[in-house]
Design a protein around this motif. Structure first.
Motif, PDB file in Angstrom:
ATOM      1  N   ASP A  85     -26.425  13.668  34.952  1.00  0.00           N
ATOM      2  CA  ASP A  85     -25.096  14.732  34.517  1.00  0.00           C
ATOM      3  C   ASP A  85     -24.168  13.963  35.457  1.00  0.00           C
ATOM      4  N   GLN A  97     -20.889  14.897  35.940  1.00  0.00           N
ATOM      5  CA  GLN A  97     -20.150  16.052  36.624  1.00  0.00           C
ATOM      6  C   GLN A  97     -20.904  16.604  37.585  1.00  0.00           C
ATOM      7  N   GLU A 139     -19.688  16.203  42.288  1.00  0.00           N
ATOM      8  CA  GLU A 139     -19.642  17.637  42.780  1.00  0.00           C
ATOM      9  C   GLU A 139     -19.834  17.096  44.085  1.00  0.00           C
ATOM     10  N   SER A 197     -12.625   9.355  41.271  1.00  0.00           N
ATOM     11  CA  SER A 197     -13.181  10.414  42.223  1.00  0.00           C
ATOM     12  C   SER A 197     -12.345  10.546  43.439  1.00  0.00           C
ATOM     13  N   MET A 232     -11.979  12.033  30.932  1.00  0.00           N
ATOM     14  CA  MET A 232     -12.071  12.634  32.668  1.00  0.00           C
ATOM     15  C   MET A 232     -11.097  12.036  33.622  1.00  0.00           C
TER      16      MET A 232
END
Length: 326
Positions: A83, A85, A89, A120, A142
């Protein structure tokens, strides 16, 4: 000696950690055999001494902790899995360090979908980037402030590098060897690892599946209409009338929802259908052209090459087994 830091993030793809380490170790070995000093100090850098990957199937032992690397010259961000996301994180502690190192003069290279981690950091805002073509729509959604060039294997902008999908990151590694050591060493390295040098496009590998992860239902219906009528000549005006939307407004909504203009979408759907015919049928190029609604040979060839990077006949010869045998 250049200091290379290969990050070992959570959810990393193992080969994208081991491959750059192996390649630059080989370059050092080639230099020593030529009676020269090795050029690279390569370290695996992590948030902990041991990083478990693939749900504990593999453990990577890092050489140094992130907090202990005060200065480096080149950072590799490997591909990640699972995943996205969650991976973004889990690895957020890397971002301030990457930003700080870039400010101190380090270069940063993402491999495959490691581009999501590089993006990011915010360092790519307003710049170009590549990643695996499968994740192109997700990346654009995103990170709308980054220009994704998903047909490119390598991007370079102000000390920031990215690569296309999967094993195409080897081309970025070879490219960096040429930049740091020279063309002769890049050729030697490419031959040793059996990598085709100077490959610039991943277009032949891209499979167009449309972009339907949006909430604009009339546009989804328009997409489905295009896909079901591949053999027909469809105009933007016809689509706008069919779905009762003014042409200009239709074009704006279509572009916003799909990241393609209606004309681009029609072309990509037709060319994807043509690719499948060329891969698996005995039809010649002209027959395939008519099958997907083109009657102008020059226009078909031009659009096909623009999207795939190959001419129709070259594509057929590359991917059709019967064509290869013949």
């Amino acid at each position: 000696m250049k200091h290379i830091s290969i990050l070992v993030p959570e959810e990393a793809v193992l080969t994208s950690i081991t491959d750059p380490r192996m390649l630059f170790a080989a370059v050092n070995d080639f230099l020593k055999r030529a009676g020269k000093e090795p050029m690279f100090k390569v370290e695996l850098v992590g948030l902990s001494k041991e990083v478990q990957l693939y749900q504990g199937s593999f453990t990577v032992h890092t050489d140094v902790l992130l907090q202990d690397v005060k200065k480096t010259d080149l950072i590799f961000i490997p591909a990640i899995g699972g995943d996205l996301q969650v991976a973004i994180e889990k690895n957020k502690e890397f971002y301030p360090w990457i930003i700080r190192q870039k400010a101190q003069g380090a270069e940063v290279a993402s491999l495959c979908i490691g581009a999501f981690l590089l993006a990011s950091t915010g360092l790519l805002e307003g710049r170009k980037c590549s990643t695996h073509w499968v994740y192109a729509n997700e990346f654009r959604n995103m990170f709308p402030g980054i220009t994704l060039v998903d047909d490119k294997i390598i991007t370079e902008e102000e000390g920031l590098y990215s690569s296309g999908g999967a094993n195409s990151y080897w081309n970025l590694l070879i490219y960096l060897v040429e930049k740091k050591v020279g063309r002769e060493m890049a050729i030697l390295t490419s031959k040793f690892f059996a990598i085709e040098i100077d490959r610039k496009s991943q277009s032949p590998f891209i499979m167009f599946n449309g972009q339907k992860r949006h909430e604009d239902e009339p546009i989804k219906l328009a997409q489905e209409f295009i896909e079901k009528n591949v053999t027909e000549k469809i105009s933007v005006e016809e689509l706008a009338v069919k779905f009762a939307i003014g042409r200009r407004h239709f074009e704006r909504r279509f572009k916003k929802a799909t990241n393609n203009t209606p004309v681009e979408y029609i072309q990509r759907v037709k060319i994807e259908a043509a690719k499948k015919h060329l891969e698996s049928s005995r039809k010649n190029v002209n027959e395939v052209m008519y099958e997907v609604g083109y009657s102008d040979t020059k226009a078909f060839r031009t659009v096909f090459k623009k999207i795939t990077g190959l001419s129709p006949i070259d594509y057929k010869n590359k991917y059709n087994k019967e064509a290869v045998v013949a």
